[in-house]
Design a protein around this motif. Structure first.
Motif, mmCIF file in Angstrom:
data_model
loop_
_atom_site.group_PDB
_atom_site.id
_atom_site.type_symbol
_atom_site.label_atom_id
_atom_site.label_comp_id
_atom_site.label_asym_id
_atom_site.label_seq_id
_atom_site.Cartn_x
_atom_site.Cartn_y
_atom_site.Cartn_z
ATOM 1 N N CYS A 111 0.843 -1.189 0.000
ATOM 2 C CA CYS A 111 0.000 0.000 0.000
ATOM 3 C C CYS A 111 0.882 1.245 0.000
ATOM 4 O O CYS A 111 2.044 1.180 0.405
ATOM 5 C CB CYS A 111 -0.895 0.008 1.229
ATOM 6 N N ILE A 210 -11.144 -3.180 -4.884
ATOM 7 C CA ILE A 210 -11.699 -3.481 -3.563
ATOM 8 C C ILE A 210 -12.196 -4.920 -3.533
ATOM 9 O O ILE A 210 -13.019 -5.331 -4.354
ATOM 10 C CB ILE A 210 -12.833 -2.506 -3.220
ATOM 11 N N TYR A 213 -15.785 -4.887 1.759
ATOM 12 C CA TYR A 213 -16.008 -3.652 2.496
ATOM 13 C C TYR A 213 -17.068 -3.907 3.564
ATOM 14 O O TYR A 213 -17.899 -4.821 3.461
ATOM 15 C CB TYR A 213 -16.392 -2.483 1.585
ATOM 16 N N ASN A 225 -21.658 -6.403 5.508
ATOM 17 C CA ASN A 225 -20.537 -6.593 4.595
ATOM 18 C C ASN A 225 -20.992 -6.613 3.140
ATOM 19 O O ASN A 225 -22.024 -7.207 2.801
ATOM 20 C CB ASN A 225 -19.809 -7.911 4.903
ATOM 21 N N ILE A 245 -15.390 0.760 5.784
ATOM 22 C CA ILE A 245 -14.010 0.263 5.715
ATOM 23 C C ILE A 245 -13.891 -0.586 4.451
ATOM 24 O O ILE A 245 -14.671 -1.527 4.253
ATOM 25 C CB ILE A 245 -13.656 -0.591 6.943
ATOM 26 N N ARG A 247 -11.260 -2.887 1.809
ATOM 27 C CA ARG A 247 -10.042 -3.698 1.831
ATOM 28 C C ARG A 247 -9.737 -4.197 0.429
ATOM 29 O O ARG A 247 -10.657 -4.542 -0.330
ATOM 30 C CB ARG A 247 -10.212 -4.893 2.769
ATOM 31 N N SER A 248 -8.447 -4.277 0.106
ATOM 32 C CA SER A 248 -8.023 -4.862 -1.167
ATOM 33 C C SER A 248 -7.610 -6.309 -0.947
ATOM 34 O O SER A 248 -7.436 -6.759 0.188
ATOM 35 C CB SER A 248 -6.850 -4.076 -1.763
ATOM 36 N N CYS A 252 -4.529 -3.980 1.805
ATOM 37 C CA CYS A 252 -4.621 -2.542 2.027
ATOM 38 C C CYS A 252 -6.030 -2.190 2.508
ATOM 39 O O CYS A 252 -7.013 -2.808 2.085
ATOM 40 C CB CYS A 252 -4.312 -1.774 0.749
ATOM 41 N N THR A 253 -6.121 -1.211 3.384
ATOM 42 C CA THR A 253 -7.414 -0.779 3.903
ATOM 43 C C THR A 253 -7.508 0.737 3.882
ATOM 44 O O THR A 253 -6.489 1.446 3.879
ATOM 45 C CB THR A 253 -7.641 -1.259 5.352
ATOM 46 N N ASP A 254 -8.744 1.234 3.857
ATOM 47 C CA ASP A 254 -9.000 2.662 4.005
ATOM 48 C C ASP A 254 -10.361 2.804 4.682
ATOM 49 O O ASP A 254 -11.250 1.944 4.530
ATOM 50 C CB ASP A 254 -8.987 3.385 2.662
ATOM 51 N N THR A 255 -10.518 3.888 5.442
ATOM 52 C CA THR A 255 -11.720 4.089 6.242
ATOM 53 C C THR A 255 -12.265 5.488 6.050
ATOM 54 O O THR A 255 -11.508 6.454 5.986
ATOM 55 C CB THR A 255 -11.418 3.865 7.738
#
Length: 286
Positions: A111, A210, A213, A225, A245, A247-248, A252-255
């Motif tokens: 990431c 993605i 999520y 989910n 949230i 996730r790949s 990798c994550t992002d929020t």
């Protein structure tokens, strides 16, 4: 009889001419894949013929330089001829080496902002070896073991150039994938004057990278989910944060959190009573 005499005479003359044969000799210096040759140490030589063992030939005394395209053992032959046509030949085996560039990396996918470790330990060659790195994003480094964090999403070609003690070079390029994610969503219906509120949301992230999520609606209800357009019912007044949230597949994550993700107005009642404990038949004041 006369004929035999002529043959003997010719043989005698030939032997007399080559009574002192030339002496083929050469010196060489291997510098990686380049070899310097010099045949000036040859004696009584009038002409020269080199065979470098790789298909290349030359006819000069030297000094001269020959470049080999491949590594390995090459058999070099020098033949010299004097003015009488007498010859001498010398042969030597020469080993051609060059460095071999190779490296390991702690990950092939990361990431943005995460550190990747690179090691040139698998590289070989005539010491001392030096190492030059180009990470493909405008940053460089030197040394056998280096670390780098890629700031942006992309596929970068990481280049390692190895130089050996003879000045010979070899290089290798390997890809590094930097996978970026962005969690984003909008609230379509998120306010009500009184409960219940059936709120709805829509994910606006690019779902290409993605893998999964998760929604958290902020009211203690179970997480949801992999629903791009979820609905959720709020049965009590209040202001609730909604979180997404993403996730790949590479971890990798992002929020993203919307602080006022759901706002439900309406009366909020409360009451008190005393005493907290009493006996049957005794009054309780509310």
């Amino acid at each position: 009889m006369k004929r035999n005499y002529c043959l003997l005479l010719l043989t005698f003359l030939a032997l007399s001419a080559c009574k002192k044969e030339p002496d083929a000799c050469f010196e060489h210096e291997v510098i990686g894949s380049n070899v310097n040759f010099d045949a000036t140490c040859s004696l009584d030589a009038d002409s020269y013929l080199w065979d470098f063992g790789d298909g290349g030939i030359d006819s000069v005394q030297g000094p001269l330089t020959h470049s080999y395209a491949n590594t390995g053992i090459r058999t070099v032959t020098l033949g010299v001829t004097d003015i009488n046509g007498c010859t001498s030949v010398v042969t030597r085996n020469i080993t051609i080496t060059r460095p071999n560039a190779a490296f390991n990396q702690s990950a092939t996918v990361r990431c943005p902002g995460e550190t990747v470790n690179f090691s040139a330990a698998p590289s070989t060659g005539a010491i001392p070896l030096t190492f030059a790195w180009d990470f493909g994003d405008g940053n460089t480094a030197t040394g056998p073991n280096v670390s780098h964090a890629f700031a942006t999403e992309d596929t970068f070609d990481v280049l390692l150039v190895v130089t050996d003690g003879n000045g010979c070079r070899d290089s290798i390029v390997r890809p590094m994938i930097v996978d970026a994610l962005e969690a984003s969503f909008i609230a379509i219906n998120s306010t009500a004057t009184c409960p219940p509120l059936q709120a709805s949301y829509q994910i606006t992230s690019n779902l290409t990278n993605i893998a999964s999520y998760t929604w958290n609606f902020g009211d203690g209800s179970p997480l949801v989910n992999n629903n791009p357009n979820p609905f959720h019912t709020y049965n009590t007044p209040g202001t609730f944060p909604v979180t997404l949230i993403v996730r790949s597949s590479t971890g990798c994550t992002d929020t993203m959190t919307m602080a006022n993700g759901a706002v439900v107005n309406g009366p909020i009642g409360t009451f008190s009573f005393t005493p907290a404990m009493t006996c049957p038949g005794q009054p309780v004041v509310f």
